[in-house]
Design a protein around this motif. Sequence first.
Motif, PDB file in Angstrom:
ATOM      1  N   GLU A 134     150.964  83.353  35.967  1.00  0.00           N
ATOM      2  CA  GLU A 134     149.624  84.019  35.959  1.00  0.00           C
ATOM      3  C   GLU A 134     149.631  85.242  36.094  1.00  0.00           C
ATOM      4  OE1 GLU A 134     146.070  83.676  39.642  1.00  0.00           O
ATOM      5  OE2 GLU A 134     147.776  82.121  39.709  1.00  0.00           O
ATOM      6  N   LEU A 135     148.721  85.903  35.303  1.00  0.00           N
ATOM      7  CA  LEU A 135     148.478  87.556  35.546  1.00  0.00           C
ATOM      8  C   LEU A 135     147.465  88.098  36.460  1.00  0.00           C
ATOM      9  CD1 LEU A 135     148.627  87.870  31.558  1.00  0.00           C
ATOM     10  CD2 LEU A 135     150.457  88.033  33.056  1.00  0.00           C
ATOM     11  N   ALA A 136     147.837  89.307  36.879  1.00  0.00           N
ATOM     12  CA  ALA A 136     146.825  89.883  37.872  1.00  0.00           C
ATOM     13  C   ALA A 136     146.286  91.198  37.264  1.00  0.00           C
ATOM     14  CB  ALA A 136     147.193  90.142  39.213  1.00  0.00           C
ATOM     15  N   GLY A 137     145.180  91.697  37.510  1.00  0.00           N
ATOM     16  CA  GLY A 137     144.738  92.823  36.766  1.00  0.00           C
ATOM     17  C   GLY A 137     144.996  93.964  37.600  1.00  0.00           C
ATOM     18  N   TRP A 138     144.206  95.128  37.231  1.00  0.00           N
ATOM     19  CA  TRP A 138     144.307  96.528  37.766  1.00  0.00           C
ATOM     20  C   TRP A 138     144.302  96.387  39.499  1.00  0.00           C
ATOM     21  CZ3 TRP A 138     145.853 100.419  35.220  1.00  0.00           C
ATOM     22  CH2 TRP A 138     145.493 100.414  33.836  1.00  0.00           C
ATOM     23  N   HIS A 139     145.221  97.231  40.191  1.00  0.00           N
ATOM     24  CA  HIS A 139     145.126  96.971  41.543  1.00  0.00           C
ATOM     25  C   HIS A 139     145.736  98.322  42.092  1.00  0.00           C
ATOM     26  CE1 HIS A 139     149.363  95.297  40.265  1.00  0.00           C
ATOM     27  NE2 HIS A 139     149.864  96.006  41.273  1.00  0.00           N
ATOM     28  N   ASP A 140     145.497  98.459  43.390  1.00  0.00           N
ATOM     29  CA  ASP A 140     146.009  99.771  44.119  1.00  0.00           C
ATOM     30  C   ASP A 140     147.745  99.899  43.907  1.00  0.00           C
ATOM     31  OD1 ASP A 140     143.623 100.563  44.429  1.00  0.00           O
ATOM     32  OD2 ASP A 140     143.445  99.968  46.408  1.00  0.00           O
ATOM     33  N   VAL A 141     148.278 101.133  43.565  1.00  0.00           N
ATOM     34  CA  VAL A 141     149.611 101.107  43.787  1.00  0.00           C
ATOM     35  C   VAL A 141     149.913 102.131  44.592  1.00  0.00           C
ATOM     36  CG1 VAL A 141     150.371  99.989  41.743  1.00  0.00           C
ATOM     37  CG2 VAL A 141     150.007 102.342  41.676  1.00  0.00           C
ATOM     38  N   ASN A 142     149.254 103.161  44.804  1.00  0.00           N
ATOM     39  CA  ASN A 142     149.177 104.591  45.767  1.00  0.00           C
ATOM     40  C   ASN A 142     147.734 105.118  45.812  1.00  0.00           C
ATOM     41  OD1 ASN A 142     150.617 106.281  47.080  1.00  0.00           O
ATOM     42  ND2 ASN A 142     150.259 107.934  45.349  1.00  0.00           N
ATOM     43  N   THR A 143     147.519 105.343  47.065  1.00  0.00           N
ATOM     44  CA  THR A 143     146.191 105.962  47.309  1.00  0.00           C
ATOM     45  C   THR A 143     146.524 107.248  48.209  1.00  0.00           C
ATOM     46  OG1 THR A 143     145.145 103.683  47.514  1.00  0.00           O
ATOM     47  CG2 THR A 143     143.852 105.684  48.743  1.00  0.00           C
ATOM     48  N   ILE A 144     145.589 108.200  47.996  1.00  0.00           N
ATOM     49  CA  ILE A 144     145.712 109.468  48.652  1.00  0.00           C
ATOM     50  C   ILE A 144     144.319 109.674  49.266  1.00  0.00           C
ATOM     51  CG2 ILE A 144     147.540 110.403  47.374  1.00  0.00           C
ATOM     52  CD1 ILE A 144     145.555 112.049  45.819  1.00  0.00           C
ATOM     53  N   GLU A 145     144.223 110.412  50.296  1.00  0.00           N
ATOM     54  CA  GLU A 145     142.841 110.498  50.966  1.00  0.00           C
ATOM     55  C   GLU A 145     142.741 112.041  51.528  1.00  0.00           C
ATOM     56  OE1 GLU A 145     142.863 107.642  53.913  1.00  0.00           O
ATOM     57  OE2 GLU A 145     141.779 106.095  52.793  1.00  0.00           O
ATOM     58  N   SER A 146     141.396 112.435  51.583  1.00  0.00           N
ATOM     59  CA  SER A 146     141.118 113.660  52.133  1.00  0.00           C
ATOM     60  C   SER A 146     140.203 113.599  52.983  1.00  0.00           C
ATOM     61  CB  SER A 146     140.776 114.663  51.126  1.00  0.00           C
ATOM     62  OG  SER A 146     140.479 116.004  51.718  1.00  0.00           O
ATOM     63  N   ASP A 147     139.989 114.414  54.128  1.00  0.00           N
ATOM     64  CA  ASP A 147     139.115 114.685  55.297  1.00  0.00           C
ATOM     65  C   ASP A 147     137.633 115.112  54.631  1.00  0.00           C
ATOM     66  OD1 ASP A 147     140.571 113.212  57.036  1.00  0.00           O
ATOM     67  OD2 ASP A 147     141.408 114.831  58.059  1.00  0.00           O
ATOM     68  N   GLY A 148     137.796 115.927  53.567  1.00  0.00           N
ATOM     69  CA  GLY A 148     136.647 116.578  52.796  1.00  0.00           C
ATOM     70  C   GLY A 148     136.983 116.510  51.429  1.00  0.00           C
ATOM     71  N   PRO A 149     136.201 117.421  50.691  1.00  0.00           N
ATOM     72  CA  PRO A 149     136.058 117.352  49.383  1.00  0.00           C
ATOM     73  C   PRO A 149     137.463 117.875  48.765  1.00  0.00           C
ATOM     74  CG  PRO A 149     133.999 118.356  50.056  1.00  0.00           C
ATOM     75  CD  PRO A 149     134.901 118.376  51.049  1.00  0.00           C
ATOM     76  N   TRP A 150     138.049 117.237  47.644  1.00  0.00           N
ATOM     77  CA  TRP A 150     139.360 117.637  46.996  1.00  0.00           C
ATOM     78  C   TRP A 150     139.054 119.009  46.418  1.00  0.00           C
ATOM     79  CZ3 TRP A 150     143.687 115.180  48.191  1.00  0.00           C
ATOM     80  CH2 TRP A 150     143.764 113.996  48.366  1.00  0.00           C
ATOM     81  N   THR A 151     140.214 119.659  46.280  1.00  0.00           N
ATOM     82  CA  THR A 151     140.246 120.878  45.649  1.00  0.00           C
ATOM     83  C   THR A 151     141.242 120.529  44.333  1.00  0.00           C
ATOM     84  OG1 THR A 151     142.086 121.818  46.730  1.00  0.00           O
ATOM     85  CG2 THR A 151     139.831 122.415  47.532  1.00  0.00           C
ATOM     86  N   VAL A 152     141.252 121.222  43.354  1.00  0.00           N
ATOM     87  CA  VAL A 152     142.225 121.059  42.302  1.00  0.00           C
ATOM     88  C   VAL A 152     143.610 121.260  42.767  1.00  0.00           C
ATOM     89  CG1 VAL A 152     142.799 121.872  39.931  1.00  0.00           C
ATOM     90  CG2 VAL A 152     140.337 121.578  40.585  1.00  0.00           C
ATOM     91  N   ALA A 153     143.879 122.295  43.675  1.00  0.00           N
ATOM     92  CA  ALA A 153     144.927 122.624  43.877  1.00  0.00           C
ATOM     93  C   ALA A 153     145.696 121.362  44.905  1.00  0.00           C
ATOM     94  CB  ALA A 153     145.202 123.771  44.845  1.00  0.00           C
ATOM     95  N   ASP A 154     144.711 120.962  45.981  1.00  0.00           N
ATOM     96  CA  ASP A 154     145.206 119.809  46.572  1.00  0.00           C
ATOM     97  C   ASP A 154     145.831 118.788  45.694  1.00  0.00           C
ATOM     98  OD1 ASP A 154     145.045 121.312  48.844  1.00  0.00           O
ATOM     99  OD2 ASP A 154     142.901 120.537  49.315  1.00  0.00           O
TER     100      ASP A 154
END
Length: 289
Positions: free
Chosen positions: A263-283
């Motif tokens: 049985e195959l499963a589809g796309w799933h989370d493998v790693n999540t990053i979070e920020s308290d505010g808007p992301w910057t490109v550098a972050d």
Amino acid sequence: MGTLDGRVAIVTGAGRGIGREHALLFAREGAKVVVNDLGGANDGTGTDAGPAQQVVDEIVAAGGHAVADTGSVQSWEDAEALVRRAVDTFGNLDILVNNAGILRDAFIAGMTETQWDAVIGVHLKGHAAMLHHAAAYWKGRSKAGEKVNAAVINTASASGTFMPNAGQANYGAAKAGIAALTLVAADELDRYGVRVNAIAPIARTRLTLATPGMGALFAQEVPEGEFDAFSPANISPLVAFLAGADCTLTGKVYAVQGGAVSELAGWHDVNTIESDGPWTVADLAKQLS
């Protein structure tokens, strides 16, 4: 008594290879089968009524019930006529096996629009066209108060799921789309008594024999009496099970090859990053690099 006694099935691309094995097994299990095959070459060009009729003749000679159809699954009109042919000939439609396919392999940088459109058309549009008209038929029966117990088995591929293959962007994209279409259709059609599943088969067919880098593997001879892990006949028992009136599975995608079913499963989370505010490109660069 067969597991498909009294059921009516359409199998597309059933003149050769995996589809042929589906049609033959379905008939042995008691189903009445519409054997659809345009009869074209590997790339979808040309037509030949011979392959579909030969399978029908083999089924009838063994005491089964079958009729040939040579319509093109990517034609909305031909797909509608194919569903109507099953109902007019055998009085009903219980099973749709979408199996028809072609190959026009090319690397992305050199792929032509025609190569892209042809493969997407037969595989993804072909599945969608057949599914649409079969679903409309089953919806009408359900709305009329009939109890529907129908099954659809779509054909995805390792190339579109767990084993992407260079040179098959069109084929892989179509097969990934078929896997997604299966999940959506399973969710939509459950209310009408229709189950929808898919398989991702690996077997020896004229298409796999023509696939660069894979043909030599599939062409290896198997000594007489030994298990042939790449025989297309190994695929069909799972399809017959999924097509049965007693099966309750829906929304599943199975890889199947030889004696293995996964049985195959589809796309799933493998790693999540979070920020308290808007992301910057550098972050993001710091977090994802």
